[in-house]
Design a protein around this motif. Structure first.
Motif, PDB file in Angstrom:
ATOM      1  N   GLY A   1       0.825  -1.210   0.000  1.00  8.36           N
ATOM      2  CA  GLY A   1       0.000   0.000   0.000  1.00  8.36           C
ATOM      3  C   GLY A   1       0.854   1.253   0.000  1.00  8.36           C
ATOM      4  O   GLY A   1       0.556   2.215  -0.714  1.00  8.36           O
ATOM      5  N   PHE A  14      -4.919  -6.179  -6.165  1.00 14.48           N
ATOM      6  CA  PHE A  14      -5.990  -5.190  -6.151  1.00 14.48           C
ATOM      7  C   PHE A  14      -7.289  -5.963  -6.026  1.00 14.48           C
ATOM      8  O   PHE A  14      -7.498  -6.953  -6.718  1.00 14.48           O
ATOM      9  CB  PHE A  14      -6.008  -4.357  -7.440  1.00 14.48           C
ATOM     10  N   LYS A  15      -8.188  -5.491  -5.179  1.00 14.88           N
ATOM     11  CA  LYS A  15      -9.458  -6.188  -4.985  1.00 14.88           C
ATOM     12  C   LYS A  15     -10.506  -5.782  -6.005  1.00 14.88           C
ATOM     13  O   LYS A  15     -11.517  -6.444  -6.142  1.00 14.88           O
ATOM     14  CB  LYS A  15      -9.989  -5.947  -3.561  1.00 14.88           C
ATOM     15  N   THR A  55     -11.548   5.046  -4.811  1.00 13.80           N
ATOM     16  CA  THR A  55     -10.994   4.167  -3.791  1.00 13.80           C
ATOM     17  C   THR A  55     -10.243   3.035  -4.462  1.00 13.80           C
ATOM     18  O   THR A  55     -10.788   2.360  -5.339  1.00 13.80           O
ATOM     19  CB  THR A  55     -12.111   3.588  -2.906  1.00 13.80           C
ATOM     20  N   THR A  89      -8.463  -0.467  -3.518  1.00 15.78           N
ATOM     21  CA  THR A  89      -8.411  -1.449  -2.436  1.00 15.78           C
ATOM     22  C   THR A  89      -7.351  -2.495  -2.751  1.00 15.78           C
ATOM     23  O   THR A  89      -7.398  -3.137  -3.794  1.00 15.78           O
ATOM     24  CB  THR A  89      -9.778  -2.135  -2.251  1.00 15.78           C
ATOM     25  N   GLY A 101      -5.489  -5.912  -1.151  1.00 20.33           N
ATOM     26  CA  GLY A 101      -5.725  -6.915  -0.119  1.00 20.33           C
ATOM     27  C   GLY A 101      -4.940  -8.187  -0.345  1.00 20.33           C
ATOM     28  O   GLY A 101      -4.314  -8.387  -1.388  1.00 20.33           O
ATOM     29  N   CYS A 157     -12.138  -8.390   2.973  1.00 20.95           N
ATOM     30  CA  CYS A 157     -12.061  -6.991   3.411  1.00 20.95           C
ATOM     31  C   CYS A 157     -13.105  -6.755   4.497  1.00 20.95           C
ATOM     32  O   CYS A 157     -14.129  -7.410   4.483  1.00 20.95           O
ATOM     33  CB  CYS A 157     -12.299  -6.056   2.232  1.00 20.95           C
ATOM     34  N   PRO A 158     -12.895  -5.902   5.433  1.00 19.11           N
ATOM     35  CA  PRO A 158     -11.846  -4.900   5.546  1.00 19.11           C
ATOM     36  C   PRO A 158     -10.608  -5.355   6.310  1.00 19.11           C
ATOM     37  O   PRO A 158      -9.587  -4.694   6.232  1.00 19.11           O
ATOM     38  CB  PRO A 158     -12.538  -3.765   6.287  1.00 19.11           C
ATOM     39  N   CYS A 185      -7.385  -5.914   4.105  1.00 17.83           N
ATOM     40  CA  CYS A 185      -7.266  -4.948   3.006  1.00 17.83           C
ATOM     41  C   CYS A 185      -6.702  -3.620   3.480  1.00 17.83           C
ATOM     42  O   CYS A 185      -6.779  -3.283   4.648  1.00 17.83           O
ATOM     43  CB  CYS A 185      -8.634  -4.699   2.371  1.00 17.83           C
ATOM     44  N   LYS A 186      -6.154  -2.891   2.523  1.00 21.75           N
ATOM     45  CA  LYS A 186      -5.698  -1.521   2.747  1.00 21.75           C
ATOM     46  C   LYS A 186      -6.420  -0.665   1.721  1.00 21.75           C
ATOM     47  O   LYS A 186      -6.462  -0.994   0.544  1.00 21.75           O
ATOM     48  CB  LYS A 186      -4.190  -1.424   2.566  1.00 21.75           C
ATOM     49  N   ILE A 187      -6.992   0.433   2.171  1.00 19.35           N
ATOM     50  CA  ILE A 187      -7.769   1.326   1.327  1.00 19.35           C
ATOM     51  C   ILE A 187      -6.958   2.588   1.041  1.00 19.35           C
ATOM     52  O   ILE A 187      -6.404   3.198   1.954  1.00 19.35           O
ATOM     53  CB  ILE A 187      -9.099   1.729   2.019  1.00 19.35           C
ATOM     54  N   ASN A 241      -7.439   6.314  -0.884  1.00 18.09           N
ATOM     55  CA  ASN A 241      -8.409   7.251  -1.486  1.00 18.09           C
ATOM     56  C   ASN A 241      -7.657   8.343  -2.229  1.00 18.09           C
ATOM     57  O   ASN A 241      -6.710   8.928  -1.689  1.00 18.09           O
ATOM     58  CB  ASN A 241      -9.294   7.883  -0.409  1.00 18.09           C
TER      59      ASN A 241
END
Length: 176
Positions: A41, A122-123, A150, A152, A154, A160-161, A164-166, A168
């Protein structure tokens, strides 16, 4: 003849040492899988910020015909484990304000990046993100309207969550 009942102190210490070593490796391996996600991330965020900075600085790029100022820099989803950083067309021979800000034939891929860990992906597919100098204006899927996207990241097979890492990205230029 003396008959031994039980274990000697040396035997107990050897078993305890082996158990401790195995436990340590298991804990470190568990922690490393979490670090891979955070590290991946952080790399994506750094690449997004680098593309944004190159656009802000009107950085020149040589696509084979000499180093020229480009109409901007962007990030493009390639597949679940990779993405590319690309430039817009040559600014001296194009009207940057009228270009398509998604990766297309007039653009040059600077580099395609793949996650360093094969356990990360990537999700979901994300739209192209493009920064155009001199401000830089931020475009998400060829639009500068007030919006955000967004991204995501993971673990493969993770849910998720928690796995996962989000990330933005907004058209105001904010990346978090």
């Amino acid at each position: 003849m003396k008959k031994s009942l039980g274990f000697t102190l040396v035997e107990v210490l050897v078993v305890a040492a082996i158990t401790g070593i195995i436990s340590t490796f298991m804990i470190l391996n568990f922690q490393r899988s979490r670090v891979d996600l955070n590290e991946s991330g952080a790399v994506v965020i750094a690449d997004l910020r680098a593309a944004q900075s190159k656009a802000l600085a009107s950085t020149k790029h040589d696509s084979g015909s000499g180093s020229k100022i480009r109409c901007g820099y962007g990030v493009h989803y390639v597949n679940p484990t990779s993405y590319s950083i690309y430039t817009g067309p040559d600014a001296s021979s194009n009207t940057c304000s009228s270009l398509n800000r998604n990766l297309d034939g007039g653009d040059t891929t600077v580099v395609t990046k793949t996650f360093s860990s094969d356990k990360v992906e990537f999700k979901a597919v994300f739209s192209d993100i493009f920064w155009e100098p001199p401000n830089p204006d931020t475009y998400i899927n060829n639009s500068s309207a007030d919006a955000s996207i967004t991204i995501t990241i993971g673990k493969k097979g993770g849910i998720c969550p928690q796995d996962c890492k989000i990330i933005n990205v907004s058209t105001s230029g904010k990346i978090e």
